[in-house]
Design an enzyme around this catalytic site. Structure first.
Site, PDB file in Angstrom:
ATOM      1  N   LYS A 161       0.707  -1.176   0.045  1.00 54.21           N
ATOM      2  CA  LYS A 161      -0.009  -0.073   0.023  1.00 54.21           C
ATOM      3  C   LYS A 161       0.678   1.163   0.067  1.00 54.21           C
ATOM      4  O   LYS A 161       1.900   1.293   0.501  1.00 54.21           O
ATOM      5  CB  LYS A 161      -0.918  -0.073   1.063  1.00 54.21           C
ATOM      6  CG  LYS A 161      -2.208  -1.096   0.951  1.00 54.21           C
ATOM      7  CD  LYS A 161      -3.241  -0.779   2.019  1.00 54.21           C
ATOM      8  CE  LYS A 161      -4.391  -1.956   1.548  1.00 54.21           C
ATOM      9  NZ  LYS A 161      -5.262  -2.181   2.491  1.00 54.21           N
ATOM     10  N   ARG A 218      -3.393 -10.238   5.086  1.00 52.98           N
ATOM     11  CA  ARG A 218      -3.777 -10.224   3.631  1.00 52.98           C
ATOM     12  C   ARG A 218      -2.492  -9.718   2.805  1.00 52.98           C
ATOM     13  O   ARG A 218      -2.394  -8.358   2.639  1.00 52.98           O
ATOM     14  CB  ARG A 218      -4.989  -9.449   3.446  1.00 52.98           C
ATOM     15  CG  ARG A 218      -5.764  -9.285   2.153  1.00 52.98           C
ATOM     16  CD  ARG A 218      -6.968  -8.491   2.111  1.00 52.98           C
ATOM     17  NE  ARG A 218      -7.269  -8.471   0.666  1.00 52.98           N
ATOM     18  CZ  ARG A 218      -7.048  -7.601  -0.265  1.00 52.98           C
ATOM     19  NH1 ARG A 218      -5.960  -6.921  -0.142  1.00 52.98           N
ATOM     20  NH2 ARG A 218      -7.882  -7.667  -1.380  1.00 52.98           N
TER      21      ARG A 218
HETATM   22  N1  HH2 Z   1      -7.457  -3.887   1.127  1.00 53.69           N
HETATM   23  C1  HH2 Z   1      -7.875  -3.908  -0.056  1.00 53.69           C
HETATM   24  C2  HH2 Z   1      -8.935  -4.768  -0.572  1.00 53.69           C
HETATM   25  N2  HH2 Z   1      -9.573  -5.678   0.464  1.00 53.69           N
HETATM   26  N3  HH2 Z   1      -9.805  -6.420   2.550  1.00 53.69           N
HETATM   27  C3  HH2 Z   1      -9.572  -6.415   3.666  1.00 53.69           C
HETATM   28  N4  HH2 Z   1     -10.041  -7.019   4.728  1.00 53.69           N
HETATM   29  N5  HH2 Z   1      -8.481  -5.512   4.275  1.00 53.69           N
HETATM   30  C4  HH2 Z   1      -7.735  -4.627   3.507  1.00 53.69           C
HETATM   31  O1  HH2 Z   1      -6.944  -4.124   3.984  1.00 53.69           O
HETATM   32  C5  HH2 Z   1      -7.847  -4.496   2.004  1.00 53.69           C
HETATM   33  C6  HH2 Z   1      -9.261  -5.426   1.635  1.00 53.69           C
HETATM   34  C7  HH2 Z   1      -7.191  -3.058  -1.182  1.00 53.69           C
HETATM   35  O2  HH2 Z   1      -6.141  -3.619  -1.802  1.00 53.69           O
HETATM   36  P1  HH2 Z   1      -5.969  -4.398  -3.033  1.00 53.69           P
HETATM   37  O3  HH2 Z   1      -6.846  -5.501  -3.099  1.00 53.69           O
HETATM   38  O4  HH2 Z   1      -4.402  -4.908  -3.380  1.00 53.69           O
HETATM   39  O5  HH2 Z   1      -6.149  -3.410  -4.101  1.00 53.69           O
HETATM   40  P2  HH2 Z   1      -7.583  -2.826  -5.027  1.00 53.69           P
HETATM   41  O6  HH2 Z   1      -8.508  -2.504  -3.997  1.00 53.69           O
HETATM   42  O7  HH2 Z   1      -6.996  -1.821  -5.714  1.00 53.69           O
HETATM   43  O8  HH2 Z   1      -7.753  -4.136  -5.900  1.00 53.69           O
END
Ligand code: HH2
Length: 261
Positions: free
Chosen positions: A202, A237
């Site tokens: 992030k 995660r």
């Molecule tokens: N962060 C993201 C998405 N889902 N779920 C939980 N429980 N906790 C988190 O910190 C979290 C999450 C965002 O990250 P990412 O999936 O890598 O990116 P994007 O939202 O651009 O798909």
């Protein structure tokens, strides 16, 4: 928990796994690398992201969820804010609903209660489109803790069986607030629910003096994972499963060596 984003626009792996065959291969690869849960998402929730329709999201995730459920015993989690998407996925073998909007939608609570799915309940202010506009907190940890506690209690009363809580790193928080949450995570773990954290790649990890792009945030991710686990996190995660697994193996030894002292 290994991250599998079936989206064109996720901030670090957008566009890599839109083809269901590639997505399923990637999911099974993460299982072989040591993931204990696969978290499938069909909508980016990065800051400023625009929401996608239910049908678009379902079209992305359902073929992947179905095939993964048929090909691995590792529990599948669906990363969605939409009750209908969650219901379809649970009907096709998903065990966990990962709701970044923290069960704000009563329909989502009903899906979890009626199906018996476990829930990850996350804190976020506003929506991904607006969340970084309002990052003023008197005490970010206490506010997040209070929110998670009241949402989890309401979900329990409504019949949701198994709940984990997540402070939502990067969701409506400044970089410094994210670091403070990691440092004071014990205050959230004290609620008694398993704590999930998602620091992976992030932007707050790239705001240090070195100003790192996404591809150079692995070490920062692992440092955040270590801080979180030492402060009580139960589930991390991440995108980089084998590296994280190796870090966790050492952390488990450290924690077990001190057990009971
Ligand atoms: N962060 C993201 C998405 N889902 N779920 C939980 N429980 N906790 C988190 O910190 C979290 C999450 C965002 O990250 P990412 O999936 O890598 O990116 P994007 O939202 O651009 O798909």
């Amino acid at each position: 928990m290994g991250v599998l984003n079936v989206t064109p626009d996720s901030f670090s792996d957008g566009g890599c796994y839109l083809d269901p065959v590639l997505a399923v291969d990637r999911g099974l690869e993460m299982v072989s690398e040591g993931a204990d849960i696969l978290d499938v998402g069909g909508e980016s929730t990065r800051p400023g992201a625009t929401a996608v329709s239910e049908d678009v999201e379902l079209g992305r995730v359902l073929p992947v969820v179905e095939r993964l459920a048929a090909n691995t015993d590792v529990p599948i989690s669906i990363d969605t804010r939409k009750a209908r998407v969650a219901r379809f996925c649970v009907d096709r073998g998903t065990a966990i609903i990962n709701d970044v909007s923290g069960l704000r939608d009563p329909a989502m609570v009903r899906v979890a209660a009626e199906t018996g799915a476990s829930v990850v309940l996350m804190h976020m202010r506003g929506t991904p489109a607006t969340m970084q506009r309002n990052t003023a907190y008197e005490d970010v940890v206490l506010e997040v803790r209070g929110y998670l506690q009241s949402q989890a209690q309401a979900a329990k009363r409504a019949g949701v069986r198994e709940i984990a809580v997540d402070p939502g790193l990067g969701f409506g928080k400044t970089a410094r607030q994210n670091f403070e949450i990691l440092g004071r995570l014990r205050d959230i773990a004290d609620l008694g629910y398993p704590v999930v954290v998602g620091p992976s790649r992030k932007s707050f990890l790239g705001t240090l003096p070195s100003r790192l792009p996404v591809v150079d945030r692995l070490e920062g991710t692992l440092a955040a994972v270590a801080a979180a686990v030492m402060n009580g996190a139960a589930i991390v995660r991440v995108h980089d499963v084998p590296q994280c697994r190796r870090v966790l193996e050492v952390l488990v030894e450290v924690l077990e060596a001190c057990d009971g002292r």
